[in-house]
Design a protein around this motif. Sequence first.
Motif, PDB file in Angstrom:
ATOM      1  N   LEU A 248       0.598  -0.666   0.406  1.00 43.01           N
ATOM      2  CA  LEU A 248      -0.634   0.709   0.189  1.00 43.01           C
ATOM      3  C   LEU A 248       0.506   1.334  -0.085  1.00 43.01           C
ATOM      4  O   LEU A 248       0.618   2.258  -0.570  1.00 43.01           O
ATOM      5  N   ILE A 249       2.099   1.627   0.760  1.00 42.50           N
ATOM      6  CA  ILE A 249       3.117   2.074   1.009  1.00 42.50           C
ATOM      7  C   ILE A 249       3.183   2.726  -0.072  1.00 42.50           C
ATOM      8  O   ILE A 249       3.664   2.582  -0.723  1.00 42.50           O
ATOM      9  N   GLY A 250       3.035   4.288  -0.581  1.00 44.65           N
ATOM     10  CA  GLY A 250       3.683   5.271  -2.113  1.00 44.65           C
ATOM     11  C   GLY A 250       2.538   4.247  -3.089  1.00 44.65           C
ATOM     12  O   GLY A 250       2.676   5.768  -4.326  1.00 44.65           O
ATOM     13  N   LYS A 251       1.213   3.934  -2.919  1.00 46.53           N
ATOM     14  CA  LYS A 251       0.846   3.806  -4.020  1.00 46.53           C
ATOM     15  C   LYS A 251      -0.417   4.766  -3.474  1.00 46.53           C
ATOM     16  O   LYS A 251      -0.937   5.145  -2.078  1.00 46.53           O
ATOM     17  N   THR A 252      -1.807   4.983  -4.897  1.00 44.74           N
ATOM     18  CA  THR A 252      -2.618   5.351  -4.565  1.00 44.74           C
ATOM     19  C   THR A 252      -3.756   4.162  -4.729  1.00 44.74           C
ATOM     20  O   THR A 252      -3.576   3.618  -5.334  1.00 44.74           O
ATOM     21  N   ILE A 253      -4.318   3.731  -3.163  1.00 49.02           N
ATOM     22  CA  ILE A 253      -4.998   2.771  -3.034  1.00 49.02           C
ATOM     23  C   ILE A 253      -6.266   2.478  -3.449  1.00 49.02           C
ATOM     24  O   ILE A 253      -6.712   3.527  -4.054  1.00 49.02           O
ATOM     25  N   ASN A 254      -6.780   1.658  -4.180  1.00 54.39           N
ATOM     26  CA  ASN A 254      -7.651   1.355  -5.289  1.00 54.39           C
ATOM     27  C   ASN A 254      -8.126  -0.246  -4.612  1.00 54.39           C
ATOM     28  O   ASN A 254      -7.268  -0.974  -3.815  1.00 54.39           O
ATOM     29  N   ASN A 255      -9.160  -0.770  -5.082  1.00 54.74           N
ATOM     30  CA  ASN A 255      -9.293  -2.259  -4.886  1.00 54.74           C
ATOM     31  C   ASN A 255      -9.321  -3.248  -5.179  1.00 54.74           C
ATOM     32  O   ASN A 255      -8.478  -3.753  -4.529  1.00 54.74           O
ATOM     33  N   GLY A 256      -7.810  -3.222  -5.655  1.00 56.69           N
ATOM     34  CA  GLY A 256      -7.505  -4.239  -6.408  1.00 56.69           C
ATOM     35  C   GLY A 256      -5.736  -4.585  -5.010  1.00 56.69           C
ATOM     36  O   GLY A 256      -5.932  -5.523  -5.180  1.00 56.69           O
ATOM     37  N   LEU A 257      -5.288  -3.382  -5.510  1.00 56.69           N
ATOM     38  CA  LEU A 257      -4.426  -3.207  -4.102  1.00 56.69           C
ATOM     39  C   LEU A 257      -4.983  -3.346  -3.060  1.00 56.69           C
ATOM     40  O   LEU A 257      -3.920  -4.616  -1.962  1.00 56.69           O
ATOM     41  N   LEU A 258      -6.027  -3.111  -2.375  1.00 58.17           N
ATOM     42  CA  LEU A 258      -6.744  -3.764  -1.199  1.00 58.17           C
ATOM     43  C   LEU A 258      -6.184  -5.682  -0.869  1.00 58.17           C
ATOM     44  O   LEU A 258      -6.043  -5.978  -0.128  1.00 58.17           O
ATOM     45  N   THR A 259      -7.084  -5.864  -2.142  1.00 59.66           N
ATOM     46  CA  THR A 259      -7.205  -7.121  -2.417  1.00 59.66           C
ATOM     47  C   THR A 259      -5.840  -7.652  -2.399  1.00 59.66           C
ATOM     48  O   THR A 259      -5.606  -8.730  -1.133  1.00 59.66           O
ATOM     49  N   LYS A 260      -5.022  -7.102  -2.491  1.00 58.84           N
ATOM     50  CA  LYS A 260      -3.770  -7.419  -2.579  1.00 58.84           C
ATOM     51  C   LYS A 260      -2.712  -7.823  -1.640  1.00 58.84           C
ATOM     52  O   LYS A 260      -2.068  -8.696  -1.324  1.00 58.84           O
ATOM     53  N   ALA A 261      -2.764  -6.475  -0.842  1.00 59.01           N
ATOM     54  CA  ALA A 261      -2.285  -6.154   0.660  1.00 59.01           C
ATOM     55  C   ALA A 261      -2.847  -7.595   1.352  1.00 59.01           C
ATOM     56  O   ALA A 261      -2.519  -8.033   1.835  1.00 59.01           O
ATOM     57  N   GLY A 262      -4.411  -7.841   1.820  1.00 64.43           N
ATOM     58  CA  GLY A 262      -4.992  -9.170   1.920  1.00 64.43           C
ATOM     59  C   GLY A 262      -4.584 -10.387   1.927  1.00 64.43           C
ATOM     60  O   GLY A 262      -3.804 -11.063   2.902  1.00 64.43           O
ATOM     61  N   GLU A 263      -4.139 -10.674   0.416  1.00 66.92           N
ATOM     62  CA  GLU A 263      -3.344 -11.089  -0.302  1.00 66.92           C
ATOM     63  C   GLU A 263      -2.224 -11.856   0.629  1.00 66.92           C
ATOM     64  O   GLU A 263      -1.768 -12.878   1.051  1.00 66.92           O
ATOM     65  N   VAL A 264      -1.504 -10.712   0.262  1.00 66.00           N
ATOM     66  CA  VAL A 264       0.442 -10.635   1.001  1.00 66.00           C
ATOM     67  C   VAL A 264      -0.069 -10.758   2.618  1.00 66.00           C
ATOM     68  O   VAL A 264       1.205 -11.995   3.256  1.00 66.00           O
TER      69      VAL A 264
END
Length: 290
Positions: A234-250
């Motif tokens: 998430l850090i340094g990015k503009t958060i979108n739905n795809g990034l939220l999903t990715k954060a959960g996966e990681v």
Amino acid sequence: MIAAFEYFAPKTVREALSLLAKYKEEAKMIAGGQSILVVMKQRLLTPEYLIDIKGITDLDYIKYDEGKGLRIGALTIHRAIEKSPVIQKHFGVLSEMEGNLATIQTRNWGTIGGNICHGDPAGDPASVLIALKAKLKLASSAGERIVEAEEFSKDYLEVALEPNEMLTEIQVPTPPAHTGTAYEKLMVMKGDMGIIGAAVSITLDSKGGCGDARIALSNAASVPLRAKKAEKVLIGKTINNGLLTKAGEVASTEATPPADVHGSIEYRREMAKVFVKRAAQLALERAKAA
Ligand SMILES: Cc1cc2nc3c(=O)[nH]c(=O)nc-3n(C[C@H](O)[C@H](O)[C@H](O)COP(=O)(O)OP(=O)(O)OC[C@H]3O[C@@H](n4cnc5c(N)ncnc54)[C@H](O)[C@@H]3O)c2cc1C
């Protein structure tokens, strides 16, 4: 049945610390007794000396200062934190977390200090405090030291307290502007220990991107787990739905959860994905509104 012990009820921190200095490993503190009595009944713990600190009223406080942040005395009961107007206003996530912790009876007697010192990785407060970058003040008759909440848990039911030390205060810094924090836990019934819990704090920068993020999981490892790789998503990015999903996966790949009657390792990993995403979504909404 509980093994016999000698009982002390000091009324000051100084008195409690001198008892700890005298009896060290042979002594244990009891605050609300909601956790320690269970392990004493199971004879997993058989202290020769029990130091009852519930009567040390000096450690029962909630203080807030915009510059210094929040200070909570170790003997503050869960219910006081849940109901505190100042916490509801400035650290709403702490009040929400407490509202879903155990039953009102347990919240009315159990203390935040006892919860943290018990060192159960399924406990709720530790993850939220890690997301909020809290510090803990530990005292012994030799002096005081401060540890990061993140560094306090060492293993299942093991914390970084020396035998002559006690926890006296929880310190929570005031979050930067445009910060939102949320805690979501999977419970069968309201107030149950979480099958999995996720605390997420997000700080937005001046352009609306993610300037900082903290993610911590309950019941996902032998200690409350900071999911640093997921934060980096998430850090340094503009958060979108795809990034939220990715954060959960990681985050779920960072977890090494237990398996028990409430859920397998695989189920907890799946739920970590869902609950990290859910908490991050809410934290993001709150950061935008802050
Ligand atoms: C029915 C039930 C449901 C629960 N559900 C939840 C839940 O949903 N989420 C959750 O997080 N927790 C839950 N809990 C745990 C509960 O929150 C803790 O039991 C309680 O907060 C512990 O606080 P206490 O003051 O009773 O600690 P105690 O039981 O008195 O002490 C716990 C441990 O901490 C040590 N200790 C206590 N205070 C200090 C101090 N100041 N310095 C050093 N050591 C100290 C003791 O020596 C002991 O080892 C539940 C408990 C029960 C009984």
